[in-house]
Structures are given as C-alpha cells and as structure tokens.
Design a protein around this motif. Structure first.
Motif, PDB file in Angstrom:
ATOM      1  N   ILE A 234       6.025   9.331  -4.070  1.00  9.29           N
ATOM      2  CA  ILE A 234       6.758   8.868  -5.253  1.00  9.29           C
ATOM      3  C   ILE A 234       5.779   8.151  -6.178  1.00  9.29           C
ATOM      4  N   ARG A 235       5.611   8.708  -7.365  1.00  8.67           N
ATOM      5  CA  ARG A 235       4.626   8.153  -8.299  1.00  8.67           C
ATOM      6  C   ARG A 235       5.104   6.822  -8.875  1.00  8.67           C
ATOM      7  N   ARG A 236       4.156   5.908  -9.072  1.00  7.09           N
ATOM      8  CA  ARG A 236       4.470   4.642  -9.756  1.00  7.09           C
ATOM      9  C   ARG A 236       4.597   4.930 -11.241  1.00  7.09           C
ATOM     10  N   ARG A 237       5.545   4.277 -11.847  1.00 11.87           N
ATOM     11  CA  ARG A 237       5.663   4.416 -13.307  1.00 11.87           C
ATOM     12  C   ARG A 237       5.651   3.033 -13.913  1.00 11.87           C
ATOM     13  N   GLN A 238       5.219   2.983 -15.162  1.00 13.57           N
ATOM     14  CA  GLN A 238       5.295   1.713 -15.869  1.00 13.57           C
ATOM     15  C   GLN A 238       6.757   1.386 -16.058  1.00 13.57           C
TER      16      GLN A 238
ATOM     17  N   ILE B 108       0.865  -1.187   0.000  1.00  9.26           N
ATOM     18  CA  ILE B 108       0.000   0.000   0.000  1.00  9.26           C
ATOM     19  C   ILE B 108       0.901   1.237   0.000  1.00  9.26           C
ATOM     20  N   ALA B 109       0.491   2.262  -0.724  1.00 13.72           N
ATOM     21  CA  ALA B 109       1.272   3.502  -0.831  1.00 13.72           C
ATOM     22  C   ALA B 109       0.651   4.606   0.022  1.00 13.72           C
TER      23      ALA B 109
ATOM     24  N   ASP C 204       0.889   6.085  -6.073  1.00 12.41           N
ATOM     25  CA  ASP C 204       2.275   6.203  -5.628  1.00 12.41           C
ATOM     26  C   ASP C 204       2.897   4.833  -5.375  1.00 12.41           C
ATOM     27  N   VAL C 205       4.216   4.840  -5.179  1.00 11.02           N
ATOM     28  CA  VAL C 205       4.950   3.596  -4.930  1.00 11.02           C
ATOM     29  C   VAL C 205       4.633   3.082  -3.528  1.00 11.02           C
ATOM     30  N   ALA C 206       4.348   1.780  -3.433  1.00  6.56           N
ATOM     31  CA  ALA C 206       4.027   1.171  -2.142  1.00  6.56           C
ATOM     32  C   ALA C 206       5.281   0.987  -1.298  1.00  6.56           C
TER      33      ALA C 206
END
Lengths: 336, 331
Positions: free
Chosen positions: B4-8, A272-273, A278-280
């Motif tokens: 921090i955004r997830r990216r592909q 979970i982020a 966002d990154v978890a």
C-alpha cells in the motif's frame, strides 16, 4: 566478528517507539477494528520491536498481561482477541508475550499443553492442526514444538511424527513448503528449520542446497524475496535471515545491503513498511527490526533465530538449548 | 499490510471525518451483534445472514467463519442431503463472489475446503476447472496450487483408476511449462508427480520418461540459463537416477552443456557456479575422475564469481576453502 555497517540511513528508534505506542490510539480508523482478530499478534510484534530497540517499558506490561490473559478460552488456547476462538497462532503470540514480560507463571502451562496436544492428528498423517477445524501446516508443527518448550512438555507430543511431517514438506530445491507437496517459500523454510532445531533433527536439512537457495533471495536492491521471481519485502529480512542464522550461513548474504534496504523502508514519521514508499505497519516494523538485529545492526538487542524473541529472554528461560542440537560439522566451517 | 503506497495526506474535512466515523460505527455494531449471537449460541438463518454481511467486508475473521460453519451444521436442513447440497452450493458461489477481495486469505480457502468436503455430491472436476482459471490469472499463486493439490487428492480418492489422475495432473504441468518454462510452481508440482509416474512404469518406460524429462529441463535451461530453478530441477533429476554411473554420465553431459553456454556468454553466473558444483559432485562420486587442471579451473571460477556476483561472496569463499582442502590444493 562484528559487522561494520556503512549504511546510508539511520534507524529512527524514537519514531518507531512512538509509532508502536500510538497503535492502540488509532481507534477512529476502520483498519484498527478490522485487525482486531489478530490484536494479540499485533502486541507481540510491537513488543519484540520495543525489546530489540532496548525500550521494553515503552508499553504498560501489566495492562498487556491482563489483556492477553483475557484472550484465553475454556479449551486452554488463546484467541486473537477476547472471546475470539482459540488458534495456535494466537496461543503462540500470547505465550511469547508472557515469556518476554516474565509472566509465564500467570498461566497454567498444563492447560495450554493440553490444548496444543488436542490439535495433534494422525490423519491424513501425524501432524498438528492450527485449530479444531483441521488445517495443517509446517507453521503449526513449529508452533506446537515452541509452545510446549516454554512449559517443558515437548515430550508429550509425537515429536518423531511431527519431524516426519516436516521432512515430507522438503522439496528438491532444499526448501520447505506449507505442507508435504507445498512449494518452497521462505516463511515456511523458517518454520520448518526452526521446528527441526527444536526437535534436534537439523540433520534432515540439505544445508548446502538450502543455504544457497536462501542466499539467492537477495536481490540487487539489497532486499530479500520469499521465493524466486517475487518482489523484495522487508519481512524476509527475518524469514530468510533467521533460517540462514540457524544454518550458520548468515555470511552468505550481504548484511549491509540488507540493512540499507530495511532502513530505506522506514517511514520518517515512524514504523517500517514492506518496501520503500509504502505504508508502515507493526508487522513489518517487527520483522524489519528483528532482521536488523540478526545481522548485528548496532544498538539492538540480540535476537534468537528460532523463537524471534530477545536472546536474553530465551536464555533466562533455558530455551537456548536448541543450539546444542546444531550438527557439530556446521560450526567447523565458520568463515571467521 | 502489503503493497500500500504512502500518499501525502491532507487534513480530512468534517464531512470525511463523519463518514469515516459512521463506517467504523456500522462495522463495529455488526461485529458486536454477531459476537453476541455467537456467545448465545444462536444458530439461525438470520445469524447466518449476519455473518455473511460481515465476512463480505472482512474475510480474515476466522472466528466468524468458525461460527458460520457451526450455524450450518446446527440447522435442521443440514440433516437433509438435498437441502445440504443446496446450502453448500450457495456457499461455494458466495466464496467465489468474494474471492477477488483477498485471494490470499487462508481462512477463506479453508472454508471452501470444508464446504466441498461436506457436500453430499461435490463436483471435483468443476473445482479443478475453477482453479485452472485462477492459475491462468496468476500462475504462481501459492494458495491456488495448494488448493489444486487438495482437489486432485480428492479426485484420486474417488477414482477407480488413480494413476490416470496422476497422468492428467502431470499433463497439466506440461501444459503450464510449455506456456512458460519459467513457471517454478508448475515445475515444483511436477517434481511431486514424476516419482508416481515412474513407479507405474517398467524399466524401459522409466528410462524413456527420464529422458523426456531431461529434454524438457534442458529446453528450460537453454531458454534462460539464469533461471536458478531450472538448474535445481536438473540436479534433482540427477539425484533420482538409479546408479552413480548414470549420475556421472549425466554430470559429464551437464559440464559439456555448460561449456556450450559459456561460449555464448563467458561471465554467466549460473553456468559458472553449476560448472563448479558439477565437478565437485563428480569428484565426490568417483574420486580421481576430475583432472588437476579442471580442479584448478574450479577454484579460479570461484574467484571470478566473487567479482561477478559479489552479494554471494560468502558462499564462494566457503566453497573455495572446502574444495581446496578436499582436493589438497592452494585456495
């Protein structure tokens, strides 16, 4: 009364378990090494999540116990990793891990007590420092009381002095800051209220003012922020939720809206982020799940709002006695 | 980790994997080297330099900050006031260089406080100016304000006229508020200074100060009636009044002001909830001072609020139940 949840998403239990199990395998990542200094806390966060998800054996207990014990230093305190300097933050995580794994007897409680007491100071005021370098904070006041409660040595601390320190951190909005003079912030509210619960001094809290300040943390998206004007963040599901729970005002926020927000911050690959997209990370996985457990999201173990550990563990250790410190008038106003 | 955004992510190339491995190996090697030096209690300029290189990459290594401080205090130069001054001035510059890396690092701020507290000739005014710059960039920065309070406490300690320091700080919050009356951090700081300011004045001076404060907060409320913090501050001003009579008078003023606001916008959440709590407080201070019609209006308002602000329905129903019991009215 049980909550009924009309949530859009599901809690991806198996994915989160996998995510936690894989944390120690990411040794090719720089980030793994750059967070080595808080490894012990990382394990605590992962373990809480697993216990609440009802998968307590998804990590090897004996391996964890060995590792945690290797983090104890000559001064009796624990560092965040082997050979790292002792600090209350990591001593707390270590003791919580040992408690959950039923291994408190593997550590000398008097040694740990001695370390905690060595951090008590009288200048500039009576309080407890995080380590020998002198930073003080309401977090450390709470941690000191909590650690000592595990070993039943709380009365060796100047509890009254510590209570006055926490009282000094109370502000006009009913909230608490990091120290006397500090601005109210939800995480410090949790540690202050939890400290007062342990000390049996919840009478100090301006219950109505604080409850309404906490309730205002819920934003239209359903998520909670840590103080006014700030962004929502999954971890406040715990910091705000636990404080409201101790104040017996959980019903002053919308549980299902909060649950939806936390669930929407899940990574479909696991973890979970802080917010959707966002990154978890394991920290938000822990406090997101703990936040869900607080609002009685189905399928989760109950969590103790003071210790952030499964209620079953807290009861086994006889640490649920803080509940008898809750002012009687509070429970007379239950909504249900 | 926050924000921090997830990216592909596509599969990394062999080159990228190699580079990543090298970065990890380099970092781990430096870290192990330093932990090794620490274990052997090596307190030299070289070990000092090594810690700097690691901390530049990771400000969160509190064990390494601890070690760095121990090295400083173990060097021969530490015993000379001038040499110590020079070393620590350099340290402050180093900290300033890395401050943008992680402005929220507790460990970094702690180290700065240590450096200043250890300086033979600390320049607290310069620190004040520095933190003012920081707050200009981020007016709500928690660490910035905590640090500012630390610096001000030091200034006060060293000052012959301690009250002047309070006045200067109070003026700083006024400046911040005039720039943006929604700066909660400034209001919070002000709430800690106002009692000190009042304590130094005679009765007339206190009345003047409280009146000025009243005007300032009313301005904030009129600017944004939805700002919860402004109302909380206003309630606190009521709390610090000298007598219940003063409180009741101000509560009546508050109610009149709310009615003005509601004429402009009748479904405004904050004024509505403040109306109810004002009447509740008034009745609590002076039993019988609130009319039956006003009490009924409060309960009706709470019902309306359940629709206007459904997230807080739990609070409104609790208040309804409590007040109707207290006032012996049907909920």
């Amino acid at each position: 009364m049980t909550e009924t949840f009309a949530t859009d998403a599901k809690l991806l239990v198996d994915k989160h378990v996998e995510f936690i199990q894989n944390l120690d395998k990411k040794q090719d990542r720089l980030e793994y090494w750059m967070t080595e200094h808080l490894r012990v806390s990382g394990i605590y966060w992962g373990l809480v999540a697993l216990f609440l998800l009802r998968r307590p054996h998804a990590l090897d207990h004996e391996q964890i116990i060995s590792y945690v014990l290797s983090c104890q230093n000559a001064d009796g305190g624990f560092g965040g990793h082997t050979n790292h300097d002792s600090h209350l933050l990591y001593t707390m995580s270590s003791v919580q891990i040992l408690a959950m794994l039923n291994a408190l007897d593997r550590v000398d409680g008097l040694r740990v007590t001695k370390y905690v007491l060595s951090l008590q100071t009288k200048s500039p005021m009576t309080t407890v420092c995080g380590d020998k370098w002198g930073e003080h904070d309401t977090r450390f006041a709470f941690i000191a009381l909590a650690i000592l409660s595990f070993f039943n040595t709380q009365d060796q601390l100047d509890v009254n002095g510590v209570v006055e320190y926490v009282r000094g951190a109370m502000n006009y909005d009913g909230g608490f800051g990091s120290k006397p003079g500090g601005e109210s912030h939800a995480a410090q509210v949790y540690t202050s209220v939890a400290a007062l619960a342990l000390a049996g001094r919840l009478d100090i809290v301006d219950r109505d003012r604080l409850s309404s300040w906490l309730a205002e943390r819920q934003l239209p998206c359903g998520g909670l922020n840590g103080r006014p004007q700030k962004l929502e963040d999954v971890c406040y599901a715990w910091w705000v939720g636990s404080a409201l729970d101790i104040l017996q005002r959980r019903h002053w926020i919308q549980a299902n809206k909060l649950a939806n927000f936390v669930l929407s911050a899940q990574d479909e690959k696991g973890g979970i982020a802080d917010r959707p997209g966002d990154v978890a990370d394991v920290y938000h996985t822990c406090f997101g799940i703990a936040g869900l457990a607080l609002v009685r999201y189905p399928g989760l173990e109950e969590v103790d709002p003071v210790y952030c550990m499964p209620r079953s563990v807290v009861e086994r250790l006889g640490l649920d006695k803080w509940q008898s410190n809750v002012p009687e008038s509070w429970s007379q106003q239950q909504a249900y | 980790m926050h924000g921090i955004r997830r990216r592909q992510e596509r599969e990394p190339t062999q080159d990228e994997l190699q580079q990543a491995k090298q970065r990890v190996d380099r970092y781990r090697a430096l870290n192990s080297h330093i932990m090794d030096l620490k274990a052997k209690s090596v307190f030299t300029k070289d070990s000092l330099d090594a810690t700097k290189r690691l901390l530049e990459q990771n400000t969160e290594l509190h064990t390494v900050w601890n070690y760095r401080r121990t090295i400083f205090t173990s060097l021969d130069e530490w015993q000379s006031q001038d040499a110590r001054q020079q070393m620590l001035d350099g340290e402050l510059k180093f900290l300033l260089d890395i401050i943008t890396k992680n402005i929220k690092s507790y460990w970094m701020w702690n180290h700065r406080m240590w450096a200043l507290s250890s300086l033979p000739r600390p320049e607290w005014q310069r620190e004040l100016a520095l933190v003012a710059k920081l707050l200009a960039l981020d007016a709500r920065n928690y660490h910035g304000w905590d640090y500012r309070r630390f610096v001000v406490a030091q200034l006060k300690d060293a000052a012959t006229d301690k009250h002047a320091v309070d006045i200067q700080e109070f003026a700083f919050t006024t400046e911040q508020i005039n720039h943006d009356c929604a700066n909660h951090s400034a209001w919070h700081n002000r709430s800690k200074l106002l009692p000190e300011i009042l304590a130094q004045r005679d009765e007339d001076g206190q009345l003047q100060a409280l009146q000025a404060e009243n005007d300032l907060i009313l301005n904030a409320i009129y600017t944004d009636p939805d700002d919860q913090n402004a109302w909380l501050y206003y309630d606190w001003l009521l709390d610090i009044q000298k007598s219940d009579a003063d409180r009741c008078r101000l509560l009546r003023n508050k109610i009149a002001m709310i009615r003005e606001l509601l004429e402009l916008e009748e479904d405004s959440k904050r004024p509505l909830i403040e109306l109810v709590s004002a009447y509740a407080e008034l009745e609590r201070l002076q039993s019988g001072s609130v009319l039956e019609t006003e009490k009924k209006e409060c309960l009706e308002t709470l019902r309306r609020l359940e629709g206007i602000d459904p997230y807080r329905v739990g609070r409104y129903t609790d208040m309804s139940r409590t007040l109707s019991k207290q006032w012996a009215l049907a909920a």
